[in-house]
Design a protein around this motif. Sequence first.
Motif, mmCIF file in Angstrom:
data_model
loop_
_atom_site.group_PDB
_atom_site.id
_atom_site.type_symbol
_atom_site.label_atom_id
_atom_site.label_comp_id
_atom_site.label_asym_id
_atom_site.label_seq_id
_atom_site.Cartn_x
_atom_site.Cartn_y
_atom_site.Cartn_z
ATOM 1 N N LEU A 20 0.836 -1.201 0.000
ATOM 2 C CA LEU A 20 0.000 0.000 0.000
ATOM 3 C C LEU A 20 0.875 1.257 0.000
ATOM 4 O O LEU A 20 0.581 2.232 -0.695
ATOM 5 C CB LEU A 20 -0.938 0.009 1.212
ATOM 6 N N ARG A 24 0.715 4.062 -2.897
ATOM 7 C CA ARG A 24 0.178 5.401 -2.606
ATOM 8 C C ARG A 24 1.247 6.394 -2.182
ATOM 9 O O ARG A 24 0.949 7.427 -1.597
ATOM 10 C CB ARG A 24 -0.901 5.289 -1.526
ATOM 11 N N ALA A 175 -7.316 -1.919 0.049
ATOM 12 C CA ALA A 175 -7.550 -0.739 -0.797
ATOM 13 C C ALA A 175 -8.975 -0.217 -0.592
ATOM 14 O O ALA A 175 -9.197 0.987 -0.481
ATOM 15 C CB ALA A 175 -7.298 -1.080 -2.265
ATOM 16 N N GLY A 179 -10.128 3.333 1.046
ATOM 17 C CA GLY A 179 -10.387 3.976 -0.237
ATOM 18 C C GLY A 179 -11.162 5.270 -0.186
ATOM 19 O O GLY A 179 -11.299 5.946 -1.195
ATOM 20 N N LEU A 189 -6.340 5.080 -8.360
ATOM 21 C CA LEU A 189 -5.420 4.021 -7.921
ATOM 22 C C LEU A 189 -4.995 3.208 -9.124
ATOM 23 O O LEU A 189 -5.821 2.847 -9.949
ATOM 24 C CB LEU A 189 -6.126 3.086 -6.945
#
Length: 193
Positions: A20, A24, A175, A179, A189
Motif C-alpha cells: 500500500l 500510494r 484498498a 479507499g 489508484l
Amino acid sequence: MIIVFLGAPGSGKGTQASRLAARRHMVHLSTGDLLREARARGTPLGRLAAEHLDAGRLVPDDLVAGLVAERLNEGDDFLLDGFPRNISQAARLDDLIREAGQTLAAVVFFEVPEGELVRRLVKRARSDDTPDTIRRRLHVYAEETAPLIAHYEDRGVLRRVAGVGDIEEIAARVARAVGDEGEALTWPLPALD
Ligand code: AMP
C-alpha cells in the motif's frame, strides 16, 4: 495523513503495508524493521532493544516512540506498521500526530484466526521467530495490543480487513478499506497487478 496497520504477528500487515505504501507513495514505518536494523548495526538503541526482540517482548515505549518521532513530519503520508502496540503508545501517537501537524485517517485491523497465525509464523521462522518467542509474541499481542481494537473502534477509525486468502485478494480489501480517505490519497489508484 497517517494510516495505522494493526494485527497480530503473522497477520500479514507488513506485506500489505509495503504494497500500500508503494502504491500510494506513503512512507512505510515498520518499527520491527527499524529495531532489527538497529540491532544488526549494533547501535546503542539496537543493543538496548536486542534482549526484548530475542525474548519476543515489547521494546520499551520510549525507545520505540523515539524512532517514530524522529521520522514523522507534516509533509509526507505515513503508514505505521507495528506502532502503536499498546494503549500507552497509542496515547504517545496522538501527541506525535498533533506535534507533527498530522491527522489519523484510519486504523486497519487484520483479522486472522490464531491457528493460521501460528502456521505462518512457524513457516516464516525469522531469527526472532523460535517456538518460544512465537508463543510469547502471541501472548503479548493478546494482552497488550489487542485492546487497541476496541480503543480505535470507539474512536470510529477502525477498519476490519479479513487477513486470509491470497495476497492480492487481501490487498484489494485493504484498498477498499482505506479507499475513501479523500484527496490526501493518490487517485486514481493503479490497477491491482
Ligand atoms: P514486528 O516485526 O512488528 O513483528 O516486531 C518485531 C519485534 O520488534 C516485536 O516482537 C517487539 O519486540 C519489537 N517491536 C516492534 N514494534 C514495537 C512497538 N511498537 N513497541 C514495542 N516493541 C516493538
